[in-house]
Design an enzyme around this catalytic site. Structure first.
Site, PDB file in Angstrom:
ATOM      1  N   ASN A 121     -10.487  -6.013  45.369  1.00 40.75           N
ATOM      2  CA  ASN A 121     -11.115  -5.381  45.988  1.00 40.75           C
ATOM      3  C   ASN A 121     -12.256  -4.453  46.182  1.00 40.75           C
ATOM      4  O   ASN A 121     -12.917  -5.311  46.402  1.00 40.75           O
ATOM      5  CB  ASN A 121      -9.382  -4.303  45.601  1.00 40.75           C
ATOM      6  N   SER A 122     -13.161  -3.279  44.908  1.00 37.16           N
ATOM      7  CA  SER A 122     -13.947  -3.541  44.680  1.00 37.16           C
ATOM      8  C   SER A 122     -15.221  -4.248  45.609  1.00 37.16           C
ATOM      9  O   SER A 122     -15.808  -4.085  45.473  1.00 37.16           O
ATOM     10  CB  SER A 122     -14.318  -2.729  43.781  1.00 37.16           C
TER      11      SER A 122
ATOM     12  N   GLY B  89     -12.980  -1.667  39.583  1.00 35.45           N
ATOM     13  CA  GLY B  89     -13.904  -1.212  39.518  1.00 35.45           C
ATOM     14  C   GLY B  89     -15.292  -1.362  39.415  1.00 35.45           C
ATOM     15  O   GLY B  89     -16.136  -0.297  39.069  1.00 35.45           O
TER      16      GLY B  89
ATOM     17  N   LYS C  17       3.128  -4.800  42.474  1.00 36.63           N
ATOM     18  CA  LYS C  17       2.030  -4.438  41.573  1.00 36.63           C
ATOM     19  C   LYS C  17       2.187  -3.016  40.597  1.00 36.63           C
ATOM     20  O   LYS C  17       1.599  -2.077  40.634  1.00 36.63           O
ATOM     21  CB  LYS C  17       0.451  -4.837  42.109  1.00 36.63           C
TER      22      LYS C  17
ATOM     23  N   ALA D 297      -8.873  -7.256  38.871  1.00 30.89           N
ATOM     24  CA  ALA D 297      -9.582  -5.751  37.665  1.00 30.89           C
ATOM     25  C   ALA D 297     -10.975  -6.415  37.627  1.00 30.89           C
ATOM     26  O   ALA D 297     -11.169  -6.753  36.341  1.00 30.89           O
ATOM     27  CB  ALA D 297      -9.268  -4.977  37.141  1.00 30.89           C
ATOM     28  N   GLY D 298     -11.941  -5.868  37.321  1.00 31.95           N
ATOM     29  CA  GLY D 298     -13.547  -6.240  36.384  1.00 31.95           C
ATOM     30  C   GLY D 298     -14.109  -7.210  37.421  1.00 31.95           C
ATOM     31  O   GLY D 298     -15.614  -7.208  37.027  1.00 31.95           O
TER      32      GLY D 298
END
Length: 264
Positions: free
Chosen positions: A209-210, A160, A99, A187-188
């Protein structure tokens, strides 16, 4: 459009990919990954060095899960940094997947487009199977795809942030203009409905992830995202009803009830 989730020839049943950072404990990370049903996990050599004895528990848990490993180049700001870290990751994790993250702005962690193209070209020539983290810019994504990146990972919002899809038009355009590319929104995304939304658009997968790791209950949130991704994919395959600007009753209203007709 893809009926199977294919990453450089590797078929995955789950369209959800999770990260391995930020969890309250390695044990919770393992439980969340298992509950999600994901078959691939991202991890950073920069953040978790295997040679450090303190990270041995982390690596043991990762190995026990027997998931596809997707190393990333998180924290890199130059082509040389990204290439060097990718080469180290390939040697340690024994995978050609990478990645590619190459950050151009430290405030919103937006990728640096020109350097991203340079790094992708270099890594592809070196035999890597590159999954570039990029913005939702159509021209940039087309250039990456034309270089040979079969899988693209455009953001929905900054890493995040949890803001969800900030530019639905841009993501829909990417899906329409790159019909043969494997597109994974990365992301986001902050809540399961965000994941369902992009899957309904026809995206091939979601990377998180977050949103899971920072939830009050990461294990339960991992399950919720897994269900949302599956629901969104099913909705896309089913085909949504057309939108219209007027009401349309689901029950016919023409004519009168038969008992009213008899009374008259």
């Amino acid at each position: 459009m893809h009926s199977d989730f294919n990453i450089y020839g590797t078929q995955l049943n789950s369209r959800l990919i999770l990260g391995s950072a930020l969890y309250p404990s390695p044990a919770l990370m393992q439980q969340a990954l298992q509950q999600s049903g994901c078959e691939a996990v991202t991890l950073s050599l920069r953040r978790q060095a295997p040679e450090q004895q303190g990270g041995e528990q982390f690596w043991q848990l990762i190995r026990e899960l027997k998931l596809q490993l997707l190393p990333n180049t998180a924290g890199c700001h130059s082509v040389q940094q990204a290439v060097t870290l990718a080469q180290m990751s390939r040697e340690i994790f024994q995978t050609n997947w990478i990645k590619l993250e190459l950050i151009g702005d430290d405030y919103n962690l937006q990728p640096e487009p020109m350097l991203l193209l340079q790094a992708a070209e270099h890594l592809l020539a070196d035999g890597f199977e590159v999954l570039p983290y990029c913005t939702d810019d159509l021209v940039l994504c087309k250039r990456l795809y034309e270089l040979g990146c079969k899988v693209l990972m455009p953001w929905a919002a900054p890493i995040g942030s949890g803001l969800g899809v900030l530019n639905p038009y841009a993501l829909r355009t990417l899906r329409e203009r790159l019909p043969d590319a494997t597109l994974i929104v990365d992301a986001g995304l902050g809540v399961p409905s965000h994941a369902c939304q992009v899957m309904e658009m026809g995206f091939d997968g979601v990377l998180l992830n977050s949103a899971v790791a920072l939830a009050k209950d990461p294990v339960l949130m991992a399950l919720a995202f897994s269900q949302a991704v599956a629901a969104g994919r099913s909705a896309f395959l089913a085909g949504a009803m057309p939108k219209q600007d007027f009401a349309s009753p689901s029950t016919p209203v023409l004519g009168m009830p038969f008992w009213l007709q008899e009374a008259l």
